[in-house]
Design a protein around this motif. Structure first.
Motif, PDB file in Angstrom:
ATOM      1  N   LEU A   1     -54.534 -60.172  27.216  1.00  0.00           N
ATOM      2  CA  LEU A   1     -54.249 -59.199  28.272  1.00  0.00           C
ATOM      3  C   LEU A   1     -54.171 -57.785  27.700  1.00  0.00           C
ATOM      4  O   LEU A   1     -54.718 -56.837  28.263  1.00  0.00           O
ATOM      5  CB  LEU A   1     -52.930 -59.541  28.965  1.00  0.00           C
ATOM      6  N   GLN A   2     -53.496 -57.654  26.564  1.00  0.00           N
ATOM      7  CA  GLN A   2     -53.330 -56.334  25.967  1.00  0.00           C
ATOM      8  C   GLN A   2     -54.656 -55.751  25.508  1.00  0.00           C
ATOM      9  O   GLN A   2     -54.927 -54.558  25.697  1.00  0.00           O
ATOM     10  CB  GLN A   2     -52.342 -56.433  24.791  1.00  0.00           C
TER      11      GLN A   2
ATOM     12  N   GLU B   1     -49.469 -58.032  35.180  1.00  0.00           N
ATOM     13  CA  GLU B   1     -49.265 -59.236  34.373  1.00  0.00           C
ATOM     14  C   GLU B   1     -48.525 -58.916  33.085  1.00  0.00           C
ATOM     15  O   GLU B   1     -47.677 -59.692  32.630  1.00  0.00           O
ATOM     16  CB  GLU B   1     -50.612 -59.893  34.065  1.00  0.00           C
ATOM     17  N   LEU B   2     -48.837 -57.754  32.487  1.00  0.00           N
ATOM     18  CA  LEU B   2     -48.158 -57.381  31.250  1.00  0.00           C
ATOM     19  C   LEU B   2     -46.690 -57.048  31.494  1.00  0.00           C
ATOM     20  O   LEU B   2     -45.848 -57.283  30.626  1.00  0.00           O
ATOM     21  CB  LEU B   2     -48.860 -56.191  30.598  1.00  0.00           C
ATOM     22  N   ARG B   3     -46.367 -56.514  32.665  1.00  0.00           N
ATOM     23  CA  ARG B   3     -44.947 -56.278  32.979  1.00  0.00           C
ATOM     24  C   ARG B   3     -44.182 -57.595  33.020  1.00  0.00           C
ATOM     25  O   ARG B   3     -43.029 -57.687  32.579  1.00  0.00           O
ATOM     26  CB  ARG B   3     -44.815 -55.530  34.306  1.00  0.00           C
TER      27      ARG B   3
ATOM     28  N   ALA C   1     -51.131 -50.349  24.586  1.00  0.00           N
ATOM     29  CA  ALA C   1     -51.276 -51.696  25.122  1.00  0.00           C
ATOM     30  C   ALA C   1     -50.446 -52.712  24.360  1.00  0.00           C
ATOM     31  O   ALA C   1     -49.922 -53.663  24.938  1.00  0.00           O
ATOM     32  CB  ALA C   1     -52.751 -52.112  25.103  1.00  0.00           C
ATOM     33  N   PHE C   2     -50.318 -52.520  23.038  1.00  0.00           N
ATOM     34  CA  PHE C   2     -49.594 -53.489  22.223  1.00  0.00           C
ATOM     35  C   PHE C   2     -48.111 -53.146  22.074  1.00  0.00           C
ATOM     36  O   PHE C   2     -47.427 -53.706  21.244  1.00  0.00           O
ATOM     37  CB  PHE C   2     -50.245 -53.608  20.838  1.00  0.00           C
ATOM     38  N   ARG C   3     -47.645 -52.258  22.927  1.00  0.00           N
ATOM     39  CA  ARG C   3     -46.238 -51.876  22.814  1.00  0.00           C
ATOM     40  C   ARG C   3     -45.320 -53.073  23.065  1.00  0.00           C
ATOM     41  O   ARG C   3     -44.266 -53.201  22.443  1.00  0.00           O
ATOM     42  CB  ARG C   3     -45.909 -50.743  23.784  1.00  0.00           C
ATOM     43  N   ALA C   4     -45.723 -53.976  23.984  1.00  0.00           N
ATOM     44  CA  ALA C   4     -44.897 -55.157  24.250  1.00  0.00           C
ATOM     45  C   ALA C   4     -44.757 -56.007  22.997  1.00  0.00           C
ATOM     46  O   ALA C   4     -43.674 -56.494  22.665  1.00  0.00           O
ATOM     47  CB  ALA C   4     -45.513 -55.989  25.379  1.00  0.00           C
TER      48      ALA C   4
END
Length: 459
Positions: A149-150, A205-207, A294-297
């Motif tokens: 996803l990221q 979706e990432l949230r 994007a890869f902060r999660a």
């Protein structure tokens, strides 16, 4: 692989034969240093730096199994808005592309959409800049749903500003992202509305992924395990060190971005304590801002870590420059790279030095300020690992309080609570009571003191 300087260096030997799939030319369009400028350096140093940069770019291409037909340095005195390179260089490279019969050119720089389009027209070949190449690697390496996803989100934000091939075809034939090959890439216009709709869906979706990760993190915080995170330049040996410290079997290879998806494993400390060790994606110079966002999660594991191990390939000729690149990314994440209470420098790959050179490195490390130590290790041979573990334990212990207490042996609930919420360092039974020494976070210190009449241990 010996790079060729386009101003007259030696050609790289290549074998003749049939056309190979994935053949690529890697070009280093590096700005010349201005003589007499503030940053002027010797010509030898400039060439060495340029060759190291080109070697890294070639390594990125090799990481996705491309066959390098040629790699060359094309010195640039001034960046041209239309094509980045000057007209003469563009024509010379066009001839080389035709001679070598390749379909892909990698430019080790950031190209604007117009520059990329114009070069593709001039060269009749697909052109990929540094950002696109790194995104391609990430797209192939992401294994988890979160990683995919990221990467897709990062790619679509990159793709949205470019006249790329029809995204509707790419979605059907390449899973929604990808850069090279595939029938969909013969189309001309991008469907921006579909891209934006997909971006909106991915962000939603990432949230959800971030919320799930927060729940997992909160669960880990309820137990006494602290988090230690590995960061460093790609191919610095983080995954090999991770395997050495945790006896895990995470993929470790001598290639750029061998590891992408984050991994957590238990880390056993010298005096019986435990921590969680996190292996994260490697950093690189000019890491695309889309990927950092994007890869902060994923990188939240680093943000929340109690101790950060900055793993450096101390044997690399550009070790100092790589350190600067990692520090820059840490600052983007809101982490102070000079925070000596949290960050430990790990000088890895000392097995590549002889005994005399190792002694010199130890002397350099010994002269560093006490609050900025450097741990010399070899993740391959295991040298220095015990000292590193002790340093990790000491740094973690500095943020916790050691308490002595006595508890009735019949108080099973209390003993169980202590084991769940503290690090039990010692436990001895005397006349129906357990004399215990525990180490707790500051957040739980008052609870233990008030509930168990615990007293701080005198140093």
């Amino acid at each position: 692989m010996e790079p060729r300087n386009f101003d007259g260096g030696a050609d790289r030997p290549r074998s003749a034969g049939a056309r190979e799939t994935g053949r690529v030319i890697v070009i280093g369009p590096y700005l010349r240093m201005r003589a007499g400028g503030a940053d002027a350096q010797s010509e030898a140093h400039v060439v060495r730096d340029a060759e190291a940069r080109l070697e890294e770019a070639a390594g990125l291409a090799l990481a996705i199994d491309l066959v390098i037909a040629e790699s060359l340095i094309a010195p640039v005195s001034q960046i041209r808005p239309a094509t980045y390179l000057g007209k003469g260089k563009v024509e010379e490279i066009a001839t080389l592309i035709k001679t070598l019969d390749v379909e892909l050119v990698v430019m080790d720089c950031a190209l604007s959409p117009i520059q990329q389009r114009n070069l593709e027209k001039e060269w009749h070949a697909k052109v990929l800049d540094r950002t696109g190449l790194i995104l391609e690697i990430f797209g192939r390496r992401a294994k988890t749903k979160e990683g995919a996803l990221q990467v897709e989100l990062a790619h679509l934000n990159y793709q949205r500003s470019r006249l790329v091939r029809s995204w509707t075809h790419l979605e059907r034939q390449r899973g929604g992202f990808g850069f090279m090959g595939g029938p969909g890439e013969t189309q001309i216009e991008a469907d921006r509305r579909l891209i934006q709709e997909r971006i909106t869906k991915l962000e939603g979706e990432l949230r959800k992924v971030q919320a799930t990760r927060r729940l997992h993190r909160a669960g880990r915080q309820r137990v006494p395990y602290r988090v230690v995170a590995l960061v460093g330049y790609t191919n610095a040996g983080k995954s090999t060190l991770f395997n050495r410290l945790t006896r895990a079997d995470v993929q470790a290879a001598d290639m750029l971005f061998a590891t992408l998806d984050p991994t957590l494993r238990a880390l056993n400390l010298p005096h019986g304590g435990k921590a969680m060790l996190s292996d994260t994606v490697g950093f690189i110079s000019n890491l695309p801002t889309q990927l950092v966002a994007a890869f902060r999660a994923t990188l939240e594991e680093v943000l929340e870590a109690d101790v950060i191990l900055h793993v450096r390939d101390i044997a690399h000729e550009d070790a100092e420059a790589q350190q600067g690149d990692v520090d820059a990314v840490l600052r983007q994440l809101g982490i102070n790279p000079d925070d000596s209470g949290r960050i430990i420098e790990v000088w890895n790959k000392i097995d590549r030095f002889d005994a005399e050179q190792r002694d010199e490195l130890r002397n350099i490390a010994a002269r560093r300020p006490p609050d900025h130590p450097a741990m010399l290790v070899s993740a391959v041979s295991g040298e220095g690992i015990d000292a590193l573990l002790s340093a990790i334990e000491e740094r973690l212990a500095a943020k916790r309080t050691t308490l002595d207490l006595s508890i009735d042996a019949a108080d099973g609930a209390g003993i169980s609570w202590l084991h769940r919420n503290s690090e039990v360092l010692a436990k001895e039974l005397h006349e129906g009571r357990f004399d215990m020494t525990v180490r707790v976070d500051e957040t739980k210190r008052d609870i233990v003191v008030n509930r168990f009449d615990a007293v701080p241990r005198v140093a």
